[in-house]
Write a protein that holds these residues in place. Sequence first.
Motif, mmCIF file in Angstrom:
data_model
loop_
_atom_site.group_PDB
_atom_site.id
_atom_site.type_symbol
_atom_site.label_atom_id
_atom_site.label_comp_id
_atom_site.label_asym_id
_atom_site.label_seq_id
_atom_site.Cartn_x
_atom_site.Cartn_y
_atom_site.Cartn_z
ATOM 1 N N UNK A 1 0.871 -1.188 0.000
ATOM 2 C CA UNK A 1 0.000 0.000 0.000
ATOM 3 C C UNK A 1 0.899 1.227 0.000
ATOM 4 N N UNK A 2 1.030 1.897 -1.150
ATOM 5 C CA UNK A 2 1.898 3.078 -1.230
ATOM 6 C C UNK A 2 1.401 4.053 -2.297
ATOM 7 N N UNK B 1 -16.180 -12.868 2.966
ATOM 8 C CA UNK B 1 -15.246 -13.516 3.907
ATOM 9 C C UNK B 1 -13.801 -13.535 3.412
ATOM 10 N N UNK B 2 -13.502 -13.068 2.191
ATOM 11 C CA UNK B 2 -12.109 -12.899 1.801
ATOM 12 C C UNK B 2 -11.472 -11.860 2.717
ATOM 13 N N UNK B 3 -10.154 -11.964 2.874
ATOM 14 C CA UNK B 3 -9.423 -11.061 3.760
ATOM 15 C C UNK B 3 -8.461 -10.220 2.928
ATOM 16 N N UNK B 4 -8.572 -8.906 3.048
ATOM 17 C CA UNK B 4 -7.628 -7.988 2.402
ATOM 18 C C UNK B 4 -6.597 -7.577 3.446
ATOM 19 N N UNK B 5 -5.329 -7.632 3.083
ATOM 20 C CA UNK B 5 -4.253 -7.271 4.006
ATOM 21 C C UNK B 5 -3.560 -6.025 3.468
ATOM 22 N N UNK B 6 -3.585 -4.960 4.249
ATOM 23 C CA UNK B 6 -2.932 -3.697 3.893
ATOM 24 C C UNK B 6 -1.594 -3.642 4.620
ATOM 25 N N UNK B 7 -0.498 -3.619 3.853
ATOM 26 C CA UNK B 7 0.840 -3.530 4.435
ATOM 27 C C UNK B 7 1.468 -2.205 4.024
ATOM 28 N N UNK B 8 1.987 -1.477 5.023
ATOM 29 C CA UNK B 8 2.684 -0.223 4.772
ATOM 30 C C UNK B 8 3.552 0.102 5.976
#
Length: 181
Positions: free
Chosen positions: A72-73, A91-98
């Motif tokens: 996430x940028x 039920x899907x999982x979104x993962x935000x990495x920053x």
Amino acid sequence: MAGIGVSDHRSLILIVAAASMLVTVSEANRDWYYGGGFNYTTHWPWGPRNDSHSLNNTNEPNKLIVGGSDHWHYGFNYSVWAFQNNPFYVNDVLVFKYDPPSKTPFHHSVYLLPNMWSYMTCDLSRAKLIANTTQGDGEGFKFVLKKWQPYYFVCGESGGLHCRDGRMKFFVMPMLRRWHY
């Protein structure tokens, strides 16, 4: 002088939403225009994926890192990423990495917007903060798509600049059921 009526506003919103979706689709498929060809194995829902989002032959939810290895940028086109990683399911999982503020001067967050108009205009006035500037570190912030409804995600930093100019926004409409091929 007559004003704009409610039906005119609804028509305008529908036109703007349709135009936005066409722009997103055209950006996602820009390789057609530039001679890159079309690779059905990576673009169609039944073909293999470039990342961890592949056909799920179970009823287990998928876990997707938003932006894939780019995370996430600012400056990444997340609308194209969402288009290329469809379909999403309840039920899907979104993962935000920053990176957190301690590691970078460029702060990011995740907001959920209430509707398409707010999304189109990057209007944060009724946005809900779902991940602050520190929650994307490590394993990242996980968001479960719990309902069959549209979800409008944006970065709310710099007064909406990251949403408007940095393309840090996307929306998904999860499907209810997984189809097995």
